[in-house]
Design a protein around this motif. Sequence first.
Motif, PDB file in Angstrom:
ATOM      1  N   LEU A 238       0.828  -1.201   0.000  1.00 17.53           N
ATOM      2  CA  LEU A 238       0.000   0.000   0.000  1.00 17.53           C
ATOM      3  C   LEU A 238       0.869   1.262   0.000  1.00 17.53           C
ATOM      4  CD1 LEU A 238      -2.827  -1.052   2.491  1.00 17.53           C
ATOM      5  CD2 LEU A 238      -2.998  -0.807   0.011  1.00 17.53           C
ATOM      6  N   SER A 239       1.986   1.211   0.734  1.00  8.72           N
ATOM      7  CA  SER A 239       2.886   2.367   0.752  1.00  8.72           C
ATOM      8  C   SER A 239       3.546   2.571  -0.611  1.00  8.72           C
ATOM      9  CB  SER A 239       3.965   2.183   1.828  1.00  8.72           C
ATOM     10  OG  SER A 239       3.385   2.103   3.111  1.00  8.72           O
ATOM     11  N   GLY A 240       3.783   1.472  -1.324  1.00  4.37           N
ATOM     12  CA  GLY A 240       4.450   1.569  -2.608  1.00  4.37           C
ATOM     13  C   GLY A 240       3.530   1.402  -3.795  1.00  4.37           C
ATOM     14  N   ILE A 241       2.234   1.734  -3.623  1.00  3.33           N
ATOM     15  CA  ILE A 241       1.263   1.507  -4.694  1.00  3.33           C
ATOM     16  C   ILE A 241       1.610   2.304  -5.949  1.00  3.33           C
ATOM     17  CG2 ILE A 241      -0.310   3.320  -3.908  1.00  3.33           C
ATOM     18  CD1 ILE A 241      -1.257  -0.142  -5.361  1.00  3.33           C
ATOM     19  N   GLU A 242       2.213   3.484  -5.787  1.00  2.00           N
ATOM     20  CA  GLU A 242       2.569   4.281  -6.959  1.00  2.00           C
ATOM     21  C   GLU A 242       3.656   3.584  -7.774  1.00  2.00           C
ATOM     22  OE1 GLU A 242       4.192   8.787  -8.045  1.00  2.00           O
ATOM     23  OE2 GLU A 242       3.559   8.289  -6.009  1.00  2.00           O
ATOM     24  N   VAL A 243       4.631   2.997  -7.086  1.00  2.00           N
ATOM     25  CA  VAL A 243       5.692   2.261  -7.775  1.00  2.00           C
ATOM     26  C   VAL A 243       5.123   1.035  -8.473  1.00  2.00           C
ATOM     27  CG1 VAL A 243       7.858   0.996  -7.465  1.00  2.00           C
ATOM     28  CG2 VAL A 243       7.427   3.078  -6.146  1.00  2.00           C
ATOM     29  N   ILE A 244       4.206   0.334  -7.779  1.00  2.00           N
ATOM     30  CA  ILE A 244       3.603  -0.868  -8.361  1.00  2.00           C
ATOM     31  C   ILE A 244       2.861  -0.527  -9.646  1.00  2.00           C
ATOM     32  CG2 ILE A 244       1.842  -2.643  -7.994  1.00  2.00           C
ATOM     33  CD1 ILE A 244       2.603  -2.571  -5.008  1.00  2.00           C
ATOM     34  N   LYS A 245       2.080   0.542  -9.608  1.00  2.00           N
ATOM     35  CA  LYS A 245       1.306   0.926 -10.796  1.00  2.00           C
ATOM     36  C   LYS A 245       2.220   1.380 -11.935  1.00  2.00           C
ATOM     37  CE  LYS A 245      -3.117   2.195  -8.669  1.00  2.00           C
ATOM     38  NZ  LYS A 245      -3.911   1.320  -9.553  1.00  2.00           N
ATOM     39  N   SER A 246       3.223   2.191 -11.597  1.00  2.00           N
ATOM     40  CA  SER A 246       4.094   2.713 -12.645  1.00  2.00           C
ATOM     41  C   SER A 246       4.957   1.622 -13.259  1.00  2.00           C
ATOM     42  CB  SER A 246       4.981   3.839 -12.090  1.00  2.00           C
ATOM     43  OG  SER A 246       5.804   3.354 -11.046  1.00  2.00           O
ATOM     44  N   ALA A 247       5.272   0.588 -12.479  1.00  2.00           N
ATOM     45  CA  ALA A 247       6.085  -0.515 -12.991  1.00  2.00           C
ATOM     46  C   ALA A 247       5.233  -1.654 -13.554  1.00  2.00           C
ATOM     47  CB  ALA A 247       6.992  -1.048 -11.888  1.00  2.00           C
ATOM     48  N   THR A 248       3.906  -1.488 -13.509  1.00  2.00           N
ATOM     49  CA  THR A 248       2.945  -2.508 -13.971  1.00  2.00           C
ATOM     50  C   THR A 248       3.265  -3.875 -13.372  1.00  2.00           C
ATOM     51  OG1 THR A 248       4.185  -3.069 -15.989  1.00  2.00           O
ATOM     52  CG2 THR A 248       2.561  -1.265 -16.131  1.00  2.00           C
ATOM     53  N   THR A 249       3.495  -3.890 -12.055  1.00  2.00           N
ATOM     54  CA  THR A 249       3.820  -5.146 -11.369  1.00  2.00           C
ATOM     55  C   THR A 249       2.659  -5.612 -10.498  1.00  2.00           C
ATOM     56  OG1 THR A 249       4.893  -3.847  -9.621  1.00  2.00           O
ATOM     57  CG2 THR A 249       6.316  -4.753 -11.351  1.00  2.00           C
ATOM     58  N   GLU A 250       1.435  -5.217 -10.872  1.00  2.00           N
ATOM     59  CA  GLU A 250       0.267  -5.613 -10.079  1.00  2.00           C
ATOM     60  C   GLU A 250       0.152  -7.135  -9.966  1.00  2.00           C
ATOM     61  OE1 GLU A 250      -0.961  -1.609 -11.932  1.00  2.00           O
ATOM     62  OE2 GLU A 250       0.177  -3.410 -12.522  1.00  2.00           O
ATOM     63  N   GLU A 251       0.383  -7.827 -11.082  1.00  2.00           N
ATOM     64  CA  GLU A 251       0.256  -9.291 -11.057  1.00  2.00           C
ATOM     65  C   GLU A 251       1.320  -9.909 -10.151  1.00  2.00           C
ATOM     66  OE1 GLU A 251       0.224 -13.115 -14.137  1.00  2.00           O
ATOM     67  OE2 GLU A 251       0.275 -11.051 -14.913  1.00  2.00           O
ATOM     68  N   TYR A 252       2.553  -9.404 -10.256  1.00  2.00           N
ATOM     69  CA  TYR A 252       3.641  -9.913  -9.426  1.00  2.00           C
ATOM     70  C   TYR A 252       3.342  -9.712  -7.934  1.00  2.00           C
ATOM     71  CZ  TYR A 252       8.232  -9.921  -7.136  1.00  2.00           C
ATOM     72  OH  TYR A 252       9.271 -10.149  -6.278  1.00  2.00           O
ATOM     73  N   GLU A 253       2.910  -8.493  -7.567  1.00  2.00           N
ATOM     74  CA  GLU A 253       2.603  -8.220  -6.166  1.00  2.00           C
ATOM     75  C   GLU A 253       1.362  -8.988  -5.716  1.00  2.00           C
ATOM     76  OE1 GLU A 253       4.447  -6.904  -4.087  1.00  2.00           O
ATOM     77  OE2 GLU A 253       5.940  -6.009  -5.409  1.00  2.00           O
ATOM     78  N   GLY A 254       0.409  -9.156  -6.626  1.00  2.00           N
ATOM     79  CA  GLY A 254      -0.757  -9.965  -6.279  1.00  2.00           C
ATOM     80  C   GLY A 254      -0.359 -11.384  -5.940  1.00  2.00           C
TER      81      GLY A 254
END
Length: 642
Positions: A238-254
């Motif tokens: 949640l703290s790094g949600i901006e990095v996750i979105k910008s790096a398109t790593t939603e699937e990886y973090e999921g």
Amino acid sequence: MSTDDIRDDTILEEYRESVDHPIYRLFSEYGRDHAHWFAIGVVTSTLARFLSLVPPVILGIAIDAVFSDDQVYSLPLVPQAWIPGSTEGQFWLSVALMGVAMALAAVMNFGRTSTLNWFSHRVKHEVRTDTYQQMQRLDMSFFNDMQTGELMSILNNDTNRLELFLDNMMDSAIQLAVLLLGIGAILFWINPQLALVTLVILPVAGLFTLWFMRRVEVMYAQIRSQVGDLNTRLENNLSGIEVIKSATTEEYEGDRVEETSYEYFRRDWRALRMNLIYRPGLQLLTSFAFIATFIVGGIWVLSGPPLAFTGTLSVGELVTFLLLTQRLVDPLAQMSEIVDRYEDAKASTSRIYALMAIPVSITDADDAVELEDANGRVEYDNVGFSYDGETTVLRNVDFAVEPGETVGLVGPTGAGKTTILKLLLRLYDVDSGAVRVDGYDVRDVTLASLRGSIGYVSQDPFLFDGTIRENLTYGAFDATDEEMIEAAKMAEAHEFVRNLSKGYDTQVGERGVKLSGGQRQRLCIARTILADPPILILDEATSDVDTETEMLIQRSLDRVTENRTTFVIAHRLSTIREADEILVVEDGRIVEDGTHEELIDEDGLYANLWSVQAGEIDDLDAEFVERASRRAAMRSRDTEDE
């Protein structure tokens, strides 16, 4: 499980194993001041349960004396002269006594729930507060090793588990104990022989419960630990949600959240499977008791005493037996939940006490003095320091700063610049040598007076969720609006704040997320200015601002630092060009010192760094480039080791 997770578990596990009798400690340390409320809860709970047993007893007596006319109507502890002689009077007396017992039981239940709930919530509040206070006292080295999610799990999840146990299960345990004693006494009073048939399940249930407790104790400790891991993963994402979105790593973090959540599910399911054996097992035992009582009692009423039994058994007595035996079914089945909650609370309490047992090394000495009206003279006397006791971070750091001087600290990343100034704040203690303020070793003055004399603006500007006004006056709570605005002007923050829709009452969001990095940094500088400390530390304080804003802040800082001892850590060497002295740090040592012009003339590390920032890369010394390459490789290796 990640390396950080293992490290978190190791720290807590080390101290958790030394926690003996956690629930007993909880009551003796936190329940003592509220023992009167707990005692009222126990008494009212006991009375409520005893009163709930009155109607079955009176019903059995009424069946034999009023409806069957087989026995004389008599009540325990009630003089016979008080009992009406007519059948109708005895009937209405039975009705009245059962109604009064039920009404009083309701009143006692109200008193029980009120007092025990107050007790449990008060204990939870005090445990959470003390745990948080302990966290604030712990050394910075502890926070370097622990994850935020793990700490939140202790403060929130574990304390809530205590409340569930104290609130509901303690009450249920008390009522179960009273019920067993009360029903046992009544059954033995009515017919001791049949009572043995009914209550023979109790020792079997006790052994079954002991087996269950031993099996699930370890499971619940693992579950509580895994909750911390899951909270850590969610908090980080949640703290790094901006990095996750910008790096398109939603699937990886999921996938990573799914993996951590599945591990929690797996451990939780193991404990649940034990409950799926234990709870139906207890229900089966109590059902056997009911059936055995009905068979033996039924034969007794119909055909006389069976087997080796002797004496008589009336229909009313059998009805009382069956009603009271049925009363045992649900409470005994609930014992599984009581044990379940107890083991859960025991694991949570152990974690809380483990945290409280972690020693604090950065504390006030017994004879510590107050550092009052500091002049700002700072001295580092041959200081050596290591974070882990093995790898040396600082060695032979030796310099002195006179009151009102501005000192710049420069050097490669990881050289030890920030560590040097953290020792001044006494976030860590030196391993050798001494750090002094106005001639006092910082270990000989109180932490509050030392840190109150130092203003610190870090390279990572932090704002609390709240308004700009609340953030600016944080630590200077009595400051007037005029003083606050003047500080904001000096930090070049007033203009942008004034243009916001609500001005100084604008909400900044969590960690100041609604503001830009430069805006956050200027507000942090203003907050420090408002505190008006005699010593000021600026750790990359202009790193998140553009060139124009940096110029404006630098102009204001020139006014702020006047007559104030100031330390400036800077990668932008232009910000410390006018410093009274510049210390060049490399590999934990001060390798150069002097003014900007003197260091340029020396043509050493500082001169090379200045050339890099001036864009004169082709003119760099080959040895400097080679050393920079080695440092970068060393930092990569250290990161991998961590």
